[in-house]
Write an enzyme that holds these catalytic residues in place. Structure first.
Site, PDB file in Angstrom:
ATOM      1  N   ASP A 311       0.873  -1.172   0.000  1.00  0.00           N
ATOM      2  CA  ASP A 311       0.000   0.000   0.000  1.00  0.00           C
ATOM      3  C   ASP A 311       0.923   1.240   0.000  1.00  0.00           C
ATOM      4  OD1 ASP A 311      -2.135   1.748   0.088  1.00  0.00           O
ATOM      5  OD2 ASP A 311      -3.228   0.655   1.621  1.00  0.00           O
ATOM      6  N   TRP A 312       0.323   2.384  -0.024  1.00  0.00           N
ATOM      7  CA  TRP A 312       0.966   3.699  -0.225  1.00  0.00           C
ATOM      8  C   TRP A 312       2.136   3.935   0.749  1.00  0.00           C
ATOM      9  CZ3 TRP A 312      -0.649   7.071  -4.026  1.00  0.00           C
ATOM     10  CH2 TRP A 312      -0.233   8.397  -3.934  1.00  0.00           C
TER      11      TRP A 312
END
Ligand code: BGC
Length: 755
Positions: A311-312
């Site tokens: 994820d980010w």
């Protein structure tokens, strides 16, 4: 367009590929000679590039998070990413939605550079969050958020919404959708509850299958109307102890496997092409650094063969947030060791530089890179990107945003909206009823749609679509002059409430549209579960007028409304119903549609009693002290209709179950005067078990439609598999003993004998 294929692959295939047998390929990656030939020809830097995903901002004009408007790609930056760093994937939207034409231009140009100006000509894969429709493409069809989709208990609608979404994402030139969210809603404080399929395992599993096959088809091929799905966020993201996004979760292995794993297992079995890893930590270990979860569980046990993307910024966060990696280089090593394939970096080149260093110094082997690169290239090949990286001709997508998509959205919203209260059959209203529509959600596009609508947080009214009917618009369209609107209050403060109270004197009924402004992730964290005080106060004032009051809720999660619930004669939960939600709500309010949505979660009454419907017996036992711990506002599966369904004749084919299973049936009759849909729900309770059993678990359901006075026998097949739970040794087991079956309050029992 075989030419691109020629450039990227055929060249290497023709140089006969010797020396790689199935044995040398990871046991979990399918063998593809074209891909093996390509990998053999790649440098370390090119391999690392394939494992890198950058934000669109990095290759656009302007600063990251502050791009030049209107959006433009920056040729120099693009060259740096694709040619110098060999980057293989780009994501996101540069701050807000674009037209389909602009998306096609962006993707076309990125693919042109990737395939024509780089040594190997490997196309990029572009990923986006199209989580309730192609929400970053202007004019796309927006559906109810996942929580509303779950409330329909209708997998066909969910699959159809996913199909249309895939079509519209492809119409924008994009091939990878970071959806669906498969995290179980086990903490109602969490800011992303609306993105989930609710709190129940069975319902969420069924919706998972519908969504994955809707996005990808039965198997992922190069069909230009399908996208790669991304099951997210693996694993245990949705139950942070504090309720705050990305804060620590403490989840036992039993709970993890019995509640959080099944949706992902279902997605793998349904062919999900990719997975996104949970940003948080479980039991002290950030998941991005947890090999047991990212490799042993995901790959070895579930047999997942696709691409695992972080994820980010989550590799970086192992260093600067989680503090398990003393340096950024350690963070990269830990995540690669754990088993990630692609880093959503996404705003700089540090990951590339450090991973190249780690391989060159021998800390990480090149074979390890090959395992991930292989998965990524196979995904690109499956999607047909090597043959044709360019968006397919625009006129192939004539159905983009058309009326039939909107109709699916409307039907989904209509079947999702849940009637929670209807004292004295106040609803439906007659067209002649004089109505005051009020509240922050009444005339709001953003509160119909929630976050991930044209922007990340979905709050910027600049992107409102004037062609979409708000709740007020839709009511006005049907009720004409009988409908008037005064806002009265925002989500957090009273505004022209005096005018509203005056207007209320002239009407028969007040419809108050309350709830939350859209939000998600950390910006959506809350300190208090109660609906905002200004809204509660406003409802009390409206109620004091003595006019019948109908409360409509559009909210990210169930906000506590205990104090005002008695003031409301009728209550409808809309979740975030999407672009057609105004029309759907009006159709229900005026009785053109009979509501059939059921709560996909337990709506709490008290902030200190956030229990699930399938809680343990000890959580309800201390009634002697006046503490009936399970006393929710409404429980999972609850939802009223304008008609009455009578249940009778609960029948069980045998009072002993063996491996052959048994049959349970019940008669359901519509005794009212309107046609209606009902969700017939079958719950099981294990009377005694070696791991404390839940009071009950949903094990089967059917959504049916009955004409007035029609009755039908509904039959369920039960097998020993449905009796299983995760035991102390972490295996699924069904233990011999007595089980109770209940449907709509009637109960019968059987004994399970394990042959
Ligand atoms: C979210 C993901 C999303 C990603 C890309 C993250 O912040 O947690 O769900 O897919 O951003 O936008």
């Amino acid at each position: 367009m075989v030419m691109q294929f020629t450039h990227a692959l055929r060249h290497f295939v023709s140089a006969t590929f010797i020396g790689v047998s199935m044995m040398s390929v990871s046991a979990q990656s399918p063998y593809d000679p074209d891909i093996e030939a390509l990998i053999k020809n790649m440098t370390i830097e090119e391999k690392v590039g394939q494992m890198t995903q950058l934000n669109l901002d990095v290759i656009s004009k302007g600063e990251i998070y502050n791009l030049v408007e209107p959006h433009q790609l920056d040729a120099e930056k693009l060259k740096k990413a694709l040619v110098d760093y060999h980057v293989g994937s780009i994501l996101n939207c540069g701050g807000h939605a674009y037209t389909r034409e602009h998306w096609r231009e962006i993707i076309g140009e990125i693919q042109r550079v990737a395939t024509k100006e780089t040594r190997l000509g490997i196309p990029i894969i572009y990923g986006i969050d199209a989580i309730h429709g192609a929400n970053y493409t202007l004019g796309s069809t927006l559906f109810p958020q996942q929580i509303g989709q779950a409330a329909t208990f209708n997998e066909m609608l969910v699959a159809r919404a996913a199909e249309i979404t895939a079509y519209e994402v492809r119409a924008s030139g994009i091939t990878w959708n970071f959806s669906p969210v498969l995290d179980l809603m086990r903490n109602p404080q969490w800011s992303r509850c609306f993105e989930t399929f609710g709190e129940d395992v069975l319902l969420a599993k069924n919706m998972t299958h519908a969504a994955i096959t809707g996005y990808q088809g039965a198997t992922l091929t190069n069909d230009p109307v399908k996208v790669a799905a991304c099951m997210k966020h693996f694993l245990g993201y949705s139950m942070p102890r504090t309720g705050m996004d990305r804060t620590p979760a403490y989840i036992s292995d039993i709970l993890l496997r019995e509640y959080f794993l099944p949706t992902f297992q279902e997605a793998v079995q349904s062919g999900a092409a990719t997975v996104m890893i949970n940003s948080g930590e479980i039991n002290g270990i950030p998941v991005h650094a947890n090999k047991k979860i990212v490799t042993d569980l995901l790959r070895t046990e579930l047999g997942f063969e696709g691409v695992a993307v972080t994820d980010w910024e989550d590799i970086m966060k192992l260093n600067n947030f989680h503090k398990v990696a003393p340096t950024m280089k350690d963070a990269v090593r830990m995540a690669i060791d754990a088993g990630i394939d692609m880093s959503m970096v996404p705003n700089n080149y540090e990951f590339c530089d450090l991973l190249v260093e780690l391989v060159k110094e021998g800390t990480i082997t090149e074979e390890r890179l090959d395992v991930s690169v292989r998965r990524i290239l196979i995904l690109k090949k499956k999607l047909g990107l090597f043959e044709n990286p360019m968006p397919a001709a625009d006129n192939n997508y004539a159905a983009f945003g058309n009326a039939s998509g909107k109709l699916v959205s409307q039907l989904t919203a209509e079947e999702s909206i849940t009637l929670l209260k209807n004292a004295n059959q106040l609803l439906p209203l007659d067209a002649k009823t004089k109505i005051l529509v009020t509240g922050p959600g009444a005339d709001s596009y953003t509160m119909l749609n929630g976050a991930w609508t044209r922007t990340w947080q979905g709050t910027d009214t600049k992107w409102d679509d004037p062609s979409v009917a708000s709740i007020y618009d839709a009511l006005k369209n049907m009720g004409g002059e009988n409908v008037q609107y005064v806002q009265g209050c925002t989500t957090s403060a009273l505004s022209d409430y005096q005018a509203a109270l005056t207007a209320a004197q002239q009407v028969d009924v007040i419809i108050a549209c309350m709830g939350e402004l859209p939000s998600t992730e950390i910006p959506g964290n809350i300190q208090d579960m109660h609906l905002d005080k200004a809204q509660l106060d406003y409802i009390s004032m409206l109620s004091a007028t003595g006019k019948p009051l109908i409360l409509l809720l559009t909210e990210s999660r169930p906000r506590i409304i205990r104090d005002i619930e008695p003031n409301c004669n009728a209550i409808l939960q809309l979740y975030y119903p999407g672009d057609m939600g105004g029309v759907a709500a009006a159709n229900i309010i005026y009785g053109k549609v009979n509501p059939s949505g059921k709560l996909p979660y337990t709506y709490p009454k008290y902030a200190n009693a956030l229990l699930w419907y399938d809680h343990k017996h000890t959580e309800t036992m201390d009634v002697d002290f006046g503490n009936d711990a399970f006393d929710p506002q409404w429980t999972f599966g609850y939802g009223l209709s304008y008609t009455i369904f009578e249940y009778s004749n609960l029948y069980i084919s045998n009072d002993t179950m063996t491996s052959a299973g048994l049959t349970v049936s019940v008669t359901v009759k519509n005794t009212g005067s309107r046609v209606g849909k009902e969700v017939v729900q079958l719950y099981l309770s294990d009377q005694f078990a070696s791991i404390t059993p839940s009071v009950k678990r949903l094990k089967a359901y059917q959504k049916i439609e009955l004409q007035p006075q029609e009755s039908r026998v509904i039959t369920f097949q039960l097998t020993p598999e449905q009796l299983q739970f995760v035991g102390a040794d972490l295996q699924w087991i069904a233990e011999p003993g007595w089980f109770d079956v209940s449907i709509n309050g009637s109960k019968t029992s059987f004994y399970y004998k394990s042959n």
